[in-house]
Each structure stands twice: as C-alpha cells, then as structure tokens.
Design a protein around this motif. Structure first.
Motif, PDB file in Angstrom:
ATOM      1  N   GLU A 176      48.424  29.498  44.808  1.00  0.00           N
ATOM      2  CA  GLU A 176      49.481  29.791  43.947  1.00  0.00           C
ATOM      3  C   GLU A 176      49.084  31.106  43.673  1.00  0.00           C
ATOM      4  OE1 GLU A 176      50.837  26.939  41.654  1.00  0.00           O
ATOM      5  OE2 GLU A 176      52.080  25.466  43.472  1.00  0.00           O
ATOM      6  N   ILE A 177      47.897  31.693  44.137  1.00  0.00           N
ATOM      7  CA  ILE A 177      48.047  32.977  43.245  1.00  0.00           C
ATOM      8  C   ILE A 177      48.441  34.651  44.033  1.00  0.00           C
ATOM      9  CG2 ILE A 177      46.025  35.219  43.655  1.00  0.00           C
ATOM     10  CD1 ILE A 177      43.931  32.196  43.348  1.00  0.00           C
ATOM     11  N   ALA A 178      49.738  34.627  43.379  1.00  0.00           N
ATOM     12  CA  ALA A 178      50.330  35.756  44.192  1.00  0.00           C
ATOM     13  C   ALA A 178      49.412  37.169  44.225  1.00  0.00           C
ATOM     14  CB  ALA A 178      51.367  36.406  43.436  1.00  0.00           C
ATOM     15  N   LEU A 179      50.324  37.212  46.178  1.00  0.00           N
ATOM     16  CA  LEU A 179      49.198  38.090  46.301  1.00  0.00           C
ATOM     17  C   LEU A 179      50.468  40.018  46.140  1.00  0.00           C
ATOM     18  CD1 LEU A 179      47.621  36.840  49.359  1.00  0.00           C
ATOM     19  CD2 LEU A 179      46.321  37.951  47.423  1.00  0.00           C
ATOM     20  N   THR A 180      51.464  39.666  45.818  1.00  0.00           N
ATOM     21  CA  THR A 180      52.581  40.850  45.890  1.00  0.00           C
ATOM     22  C   THR A 180      52.337  41.651  44.448  1.00  0.00           C
ATOM     23  OG1 THR A 180      54.329  39.811  47.069  1.00  0.00           O
ATOM     24  CG2 THR A 180      54.915  41.748  45.638  1.00  0.00           C
ATOM     25  N   GLY A 181      52.254  43.274  45.046  1.00  0.00           N
ATOM     26  CA  GLY A 181      51.341  44.091  43.814  1.00  0.00           C
ATOM     27  C   GLY A 181      50.109  44.171  43.420  1.00  0.00           C
ATOM     28  N   LYS A 182      49.154  42.641  43.846  1.00  0.00           N
ATOM     29  CA  LYS A 182      47.512  42.963  43.587  1.00  0.00           C
ATOM     30  C   LYS A 182      46.922  43.875  43.755  1.00  0.00           C
ATOM     31  CE  LYS A 182      48.269  38.603  40.671  1.00  0.00           C
ATOM     32  NZ  LYS A 182      49.779  39.279  40.836  1.00  0.00           N
ATOM     33  N   ARG A 183      46.053  44.495  42.912  1.00  0.00           N
ATOM     34  CA  ARG A 183      44.845  44.890  43.392  1.00  0.00           C
ATOM     35  C   ARG A 183      43.463  44.891  44.068  1.00  0.00           C
ATOM     36  NH1 ARG A 183      45.784  46.509  38.013  1.00  0.00           N
ATOM     37  NH2 ARG A 183      43.497  45.862  37.634  1.00  0.00           N
ATOM     38  N   LEU A 238      29.136  34.622  37.158  1.00  0.00           N
ATOM     39  CA  LEU A 238      30.325  35.162  36.806  1.00  0.00           C
ATOM     40  C   LEU A 238      31.431  34.341  36.197  1.00  0.00           C
ATOM     41  CD1 LEU A 238      31.793  34.559  40.582  1.00  0.00           C
ATOM     42  CD2 LEU A 238      30.338  36.764  39.568  1.00  0.00           C
ATOM     43  N   GLU A 239      30.773  33.461  34.788  1.00  0.00           N
ATOM     44  CA  GLU A 239      30.868  32.930  34.765  1.00  0.00           C
ATOM     45  C   GLU A 239      31.412  33.801  33.376  1.00  0.00           C
ATOM     46  OE1 GLU A 239      32.690  29.588  33.243  1.00  0.00           O
ATOM     47  OE2 GLU A 239      31.184  29.270  34.291  1.00  0.00           O
ATOM     48  N   GLY A 240      31.947  33.178  32.789  1.00  0.00           N
ATOM     49  CA  GLY A 240      32.394  34.417  31.025  1.00  0.00           C
ATOM     50  C   GLY A 240      33.553  35.480  31.813  1.00  0.00           C
ATOM     51  N   THR A 241      33.570  35.453  33.041  1.00  0.00           N
ATOM     52  CA  THR A 241      34.418  37.310  33.283  1.00  0.00           C
ATOM     53  C   THR A 241      35.457  37.058  34.078  1.00  0.00           C
ATOM     54  OG1 THR A 241      32.022  38.006  33.295  1.00  0.00           O
ATOM     55  CG2 THR A 241      33.534  39.405  34.330  1.00  0.00           C
ATOM     56  N   ALA A 242      35.084  36.016  34.898  1.00  0.00           N
ATOM     57  CA  ALA A 242      35.786  35.892  36.354  1.00  0.00           C
ATOM     58  C   ALA A 242      37.187  34.638  36.100  1.00  0.00           C
ATOM     59  CB  ALA A 242      35.390  35.636  38.051  1.00  0.00           C
ATOM     60  N   SER A 243      37.919  34.493  36.194  1.00  0.00           N
ATOM     61  CA  SER A 243      38.951  33.719  35.972  1.00  0.00           C
ATOM     62  C   SER A 243      38.800  32.095  36.942  1.00  0.00           C
ATOM     63  CB  SER A 243      40.265  34.136  36.077  1.00  0.00           C
ATOM     64  OG  SER A 243      40.398  34.399  36.953  1.00  0.00           O
ATOM     65  N   ALA A 287      39.456  45.964  40.503  1.00  0.00           N
ATOM     66  CA  ALA A 287      40.563  44.439  41.808  1.00  0.00           C
ATOM     67  C   ALA A 287      40.412  43.607  40.507  1.00  0.00           C
ATOM     68  CB  ALA A 287      39.609  44.467  43.006  1.00  0.00           C
ATOM     69  N   GLN A 288      41.728  43.497  40.570  1.00  0.00           N
ATOM     70  CA  GLN A 288      42.194  41.625  39.946  1.00  0.00           C
ATOM     71  C   GLN A 288      41.663  40.789  41.143  1.00  0.00           C
ATOM     72  OE1 GLN A 288      46.813  43.308  40.297  1.00  0.00           O
ATOM     73  NE2 GLN A 288      46.683  42.701  38.181  1.00  0.00           N
ATOM     74  N   ILE A 289      41.569  41.167  42.621  1.00  0.00           N
ATOM     75  CA  ILE A 289      41.117  39.615  43.431  1.00  0.00           C
ATOM     76  C   ILE A 289      39.891  40.864  44.566  1.00  0.00           C
ATOM     77  CG2 ILE A 289      41.533  38.483  45.143  1.00  0.00           C
ATOM     78  CD1 ILE A 289      44.673  38.918  44.629  1.00  0.00           C
ATOM     79  N   LEU A 290      38.411  40.382  44.411  1.00  0.00           N
ATOM     80  CA  LEU A 290      37.536  40.523  44.961  1.00  0.00           C
ATOM     81  C   LEU A 290      37.146  39.917  45.678  1.00  0.00           C
ATOM     82  CD1 LEU A 290      35.485  42.909  44.551  1.00  0.00           C
ATOM     83  CD2 LEU A 290      34.081  41.486  43.416  1.00  0.00           C
ATOM     84  N   ALA A 327      39.253  38.530  36.553  1.00  0.00           N
ATOM     85  CA  ALA A 327      39.598  38.220  38.054  1.00  0.00           C
ATOM     86  C   ALA A 327      39.313  37.580  38.724  1.00  0.00           C
ATOM     87  CB  ALA A 327      38.712  40.054  38.550  1.00  0.00           C
ATOM     88  N   ILE A 328      39.648  37.524  39.947  1.00  0.00           N
ATOM     89  CA  ILE A 328      39.430  35.908  40.896  1.00  0.00           C
ATOM     90  C   ILE A 328      38.514  36.698  41.901  1.00  0.00           C
ATOM     91  CG2 ILE A 328      40.542  34.842  42.477  1.00  0.00           C
ATOM     92  CD1 ILE A 328      42.810  35.345  40.797  1.00  0.00           C
ATOM     93  N   VAL A 329      37.764  36.020  42.112  1.00  0.00           N
ATOM     94  CA  VAL A 329      36.534  36.256  43.240  1.00  0.00           C
ATOM     95  C   VAL A 329      36.664  35.411  44.144  1.00  0.00           C
ATOM     96  CG1 VAL A 329      33.731  36.688  43.739  1.00  0.00           C
ATOM     97  CG2 VAL A 329      35.613  37.322  41.363  1.00  0.00           C
ATOM     98  N   VAL A 330      36.968  35.911  45.611  1.00  0.00           N
ATOM     99  CA  VAL A 330      36.078  34.873  46.823  1.00  0.00           C
ATOM    100  C   VAL A 330      35.198  34.787  47.724  1.00  0.00           C
ATOM    101  CG1 VAL A 330      37.546  34.322  48.758  1.00  0.00           C
ATOM    102  CG2 VAL A 330      39.063  34.752  47.023  1.00  0.00           C
TER     103      VAL A 330
END
Length: 278
Positions: free
Chosen positions: A150-157, A245-250, A199-202, A221-224
């Motif tokens: 349920e991670i919305a992509l609309t408008g995300k960087r 990533l601990e402490g930085t990425a959500s 970026a909000q999603i990397l 940020a969300i990292v894939v």
C-alpha cells in the motif's frame, strides 16, 4: 525500519495464478529456462524459478548450454525450444556470452512466449503503456511489492539506479504509468548520491554488490533492492548494504527474500497468461 519481504506478495500472486489456472481446464503450462554457462547468479535465479513453478503447480525445465557454444549452434537449439508447441513460455537468462548476438535472440523469440519482455514487440508495448504485452518480470515485481504494501506511487519522487533494458528503463515506464516522477541514474550521473537522497523511493538496479549504502538514502525513504550478486564469501547479496539503512530508510527489501521471490511469482503469472492466450 520495516523489512518488505516478498513471501506475502508472492502468496497474493499465487491466488491470482490459481484463478487463471481454472480457465485452462486441466492443462499445466510449461516454462523453458534457457541458460548458457554456470554463472552463480543465473544458477541461483534458475533454482528459485523452478522451485516457484513447482510450488505454483506449473512445469519448468532448464535448457543449459556450455559457455563456449557458438552463435550458430545456440540459435539452432533456441529455435527448437521456441517452436516447441509443448512449451508455453521462455525465460532467457541474460546477459548472454559475448559470442552470442543477443539482439538476434530478442528478435527470434516468439512474443507470445517471451515471458520476460525482451522482444521488440513486448518492449514497445511496455513503453506505450499497453498491458497486452509482457513486461520484464523484475521491473513488474518492484511495482507489485510497492502496491502490495500500500505504498502510493502517484506524485512520488522515484530514483532508479541502473538504466538497463532488463530493469531500469522498463521500470521507469511502469512507474510513470503509476504517475510517479522518475529519475534514472547511472555511472555518469553527476552528484549521484544527492540525486538518490532526494528520492522518496529508491530502486537499486546497478548490478554491483552492496553499492548503495545509507549515504545514498534520504530520511524515511523506501529502498527496493533488485540486485542478485554473490559476494567474496560466496553469499547471495543485493545492490544495497541493507544493514547501513537502519535509522535512515523507513522500509527496505532484503536480499534474499525480497524482490526475487516476487519476480519468480510474476514469471509464473506470465506463464499462465501465455498459455491462456494460446
């Protein structure tokens, strides 16, 4: 930091596959995995794909060829697989060795059996936003992971590190279709870390073990991670240094157990879809 595991997403896709299978009235679709050589990442992906096909009630067979096979000999063998009526879908593990003209294989493959979107016809459909073709499985899996959580992509960087036709470029098209704002990064991107941190999603698709660490990631940020690498100790790892990533990425996907599990599930769904279209 929340770990985005692929198992739950794969389970959802299995439900979709089970529904599609009822329309085949007892026919079991068959996948052909075409591999040249013994690259560790290819072998790992092949094992995972065959295991997934079995768990989804589908058939899979590996067609392996020696690393030094000639271009002519490989094309003869590939034509047999391509024309075999018992095979519903084909996955070619790439990159192919230098002596093989990969572009020729991309043009040879039957678009209806091309489950990983390598044919010009399927790629054109992806870039046109046409759902009737097959997109590359890994690119599609990234979107599946985000949607399932349920991670919305609309408008995300969104920043994608990697510009290959296997992941980076087709994924950018799938992200644009979801109304994200996409930046494709590569080795010549100036201020690469700063671009990624914005970026909000990397998405890491560079093909380099643990290249992306916490210094590339913006707060929350969300990292894939779509990388499949084998480190110097022989262990499977991604393109992201997960622990940093601990402490930085959500949120972040692990390797193994992340996007890879979803990629093979998408492959299974493509296989059943191909069989239905036949």
């Amino acid at each position: 930091m929340i770990t985005l595991k692929g198992a739950a997403v794969s389970a959802k896709i299995k439900e979709q596959v089970d529904t599609l299978l009822t329309d085949l009235k007892g026919k079991t679709p068959k996948l052909a995995i075409v591999r040249i050589g013994e690259r560790p990442d290819d072998l790992s992906y092949e094992r995972g794909a065959l295991k997934k096909m079995e768990s989804f009630g589908l058939m899979g067979e590996s067609f392996a060829f020696p690393q030094d096979i000639t271009d002519e000999a490989f094309k003869e063998e590939f034509a047999k697989i391509n024309e075999n009526p018992d095979i519903d879908g084909i996955l070619v593990l790439r990159p192919l060795p230098k002596q093989i003209k990969e572009k020729d294989i991309e043009h040879m493959i039957d678009p209806g059996k091309d489950l990983d979107g390598i044919s010009p016809e399927n790629i054109a459909r992806v870039f046109a936003g046409d759902d009737t073709g097959f997109a590359p499985c890994t690119a599609e899996a990234v979107v599946e992971v985000l949607k399932a959580n349920e991670i919305a992509l609309t408008g995300k960087r969104v920043a994608i590190v990697g510009r290959s036709m296997v992941v980076g470029r087709p994924l950018s098209m799938l992200m644009l279709k979801e109304n994200a704002t996409v930046t494709i990064c590569h080795t010549r991107t100036e201020n690469l870390k700063e671009t990624c941190k914005n970026a909000q999603i990397l998405v890491a698709a560079a093909g380099r073990a643990r290249m992306v660490d916490g210094s590339y990631v913006g707060k929350d940020a969300i990292v894939v991670d779509v990388g499949i690498n084998v480190d110097k100790d022989g262990k499977l790892c991604g393109d992201v240094d997960f622990d940093s990533l601990e402490g930085t990425a959500s949120m972040a996907t692990p390797v193994p157990g992340g996007v890879g599990a979803v990629t093979t599930a998408v492959l299974a769904r493509h296989l059943v879809s191909a069989a239905l279209k036949k």
